[in-house]
Write a protein that holds these residues in place. Structure first.
Motif, PDB file in Angstrom:
ATOM      1  N   GLN A  85       1.486 -21.036 -42.503  1.00 26.98           N
ATOM      2  CA  GLN A  85       2.202 -20.291 -42.585  1.00 26.98           C
ATOM      3  C   GLN A  85       2.872 -19.660 -43.209  1.00 26.98           C
ATOM      4  N   GLN A  86       1.620 -18.607 -43.416  1.00 25.60           N
ATOM      5  CA  GLN A  86       1.558 -17.276 -44.381  1.00 25.60           C
ATOM      6  C   GLN A  86       1.882 -15.932 -43.248  1.00 25.60           C
ATOM      7  N   HIS A  87       1.360 -15.989 -42.096  1.00 24.98           N
ATOM      8  CA  HIS A  87       2.197 -15.392 -41.042  1.00 24.98           C
ATOM      9  C   HIS A  87       3.417 -14.653 -41.377  1.00 24.98           C
ATOM     10  N   GLN A  88       4.719 -15.714 -41.053  1.00 22.08           N
ATOM     11  CA  GLN A  88       5.594 -15.973 -41.613  1.00 22.08           C
ATOM     12  C   GLN A  88       6.339 -15.064 -43.389  1.00 22.08           C
ATOM     13  N   TYR A  89       5.609 -14.956 -44.013  1.00 23.11           N
ATOM     14  CA  TYR A  89       5.448 -14.324 -45.213  1.00 23.11           C
ATOM     15  C   TYR A  89       4.443 -13.349 -45.548  1.00 23.11           C
ATOM     16  N   GLY A 128      -2.465 -14.598 -39.084  1.00 22.24           N
ATOM     17  CA  GLY A 128      -1.540 -14.072 -40.242  1.00 22.24           C
ATOM     18  C   GLY A 128      -1.614 -13.816 -41.642  1.00 22.24           C
ATOM     19  N   GLN A 129      -3.491 -14.255 -41.848  1.00 22.39           N
ATOM     20  CA  GLN A 129      -3.325 -13.524 -43.466  1.00 22.39           C
ATOM     21  C   GLN A 129      -3.119 -11.921 -43.406  1.00 22.39           C
ATOM     22  N   GLY A 130      -3.401 -11.563 -44.363  1.00 23.04           N
ATOM     23  CA  GLY A 130      -3.201 -10.105 -44.804  1.00 23.04           C
ATOM     24  C   GLY A 130      -1.975  -9.032 -45.036  1.00 23.04           C
ATOM     25  N   GLY A 131      -1.986  -8.050 -44.436  1.00 16.99           N
ATOM     26  CA  GLY A 131       0.109  -7.674 -44.579  1.00 16.99           C
ATOM     27  C   GLY A 131       0.176  -7.518 -46.136  1.00 16.99           C
TER      28      GLY A 131
END
Length: 127
Positions: free
Chosen positions: A75-79, A47-50
């Motif tokens: 939680q970063q995939h949600q952000y 979920g990291q990156g993007g």
């Protein structure tokens, strides 16, 4: 790979009606109401990156659900967004709602204009 790689890695989104080029003092105050859309690296399975949408530093981020928080690493995939365009759309939809001491940028502008008008009226009545 040969040559340089260049990535447009960040965009600042200012509230409606704001002029970041007005003067240094205006920019200093305006930065608190600004949203940064930033490339955080290639998307990862965890979920990291993007692309991230941030306000007030790298830790205060907008979630895909439209909530501001300080996400933990898990939680970063949600952000994160897959594309710059998705992140910019979210930033544009939320930048005018950012508050500092309970007021949006537009509300502060109205407040300051009212204060200036009251001071001018008081100066006129004293003369």
């Amino acid at each position: 790979m040969t040559g340089h790689v260049e990535i447009l890695s960040g965009t600042k989104v200012f509230p409606s009606g704001a002029d970041p080029f007005a003067d240094e003092d205006a920019y200093h105050d305006l930065r608190h109401f600004t949203v940064d859309v930033t490339f955080r690296g290639p998307r990862q399975e965890n979920g990291q990156g993007g692309w991230a949408v941030m306000n007030g530093g790298e830790s205060h981020q907008l979630s895909r659900a439209g909530n501001w928080a300080w996400p933990e690493r898990f939680q970063q995939h949600q952000y994160r967004w897959d594309t710059r365009e998705e992140a910019l759309d979210m930033a544009r939809r939320h930048v005018d709602a950012i508050t500092v001491n309970g007021r949006t940028w537009a509300q502060w502008q109205t407040y300051f204009a009212e204060q200036d008008a009251a001071r001018a009226a008081a100066a006129t009545s004293d003369a």
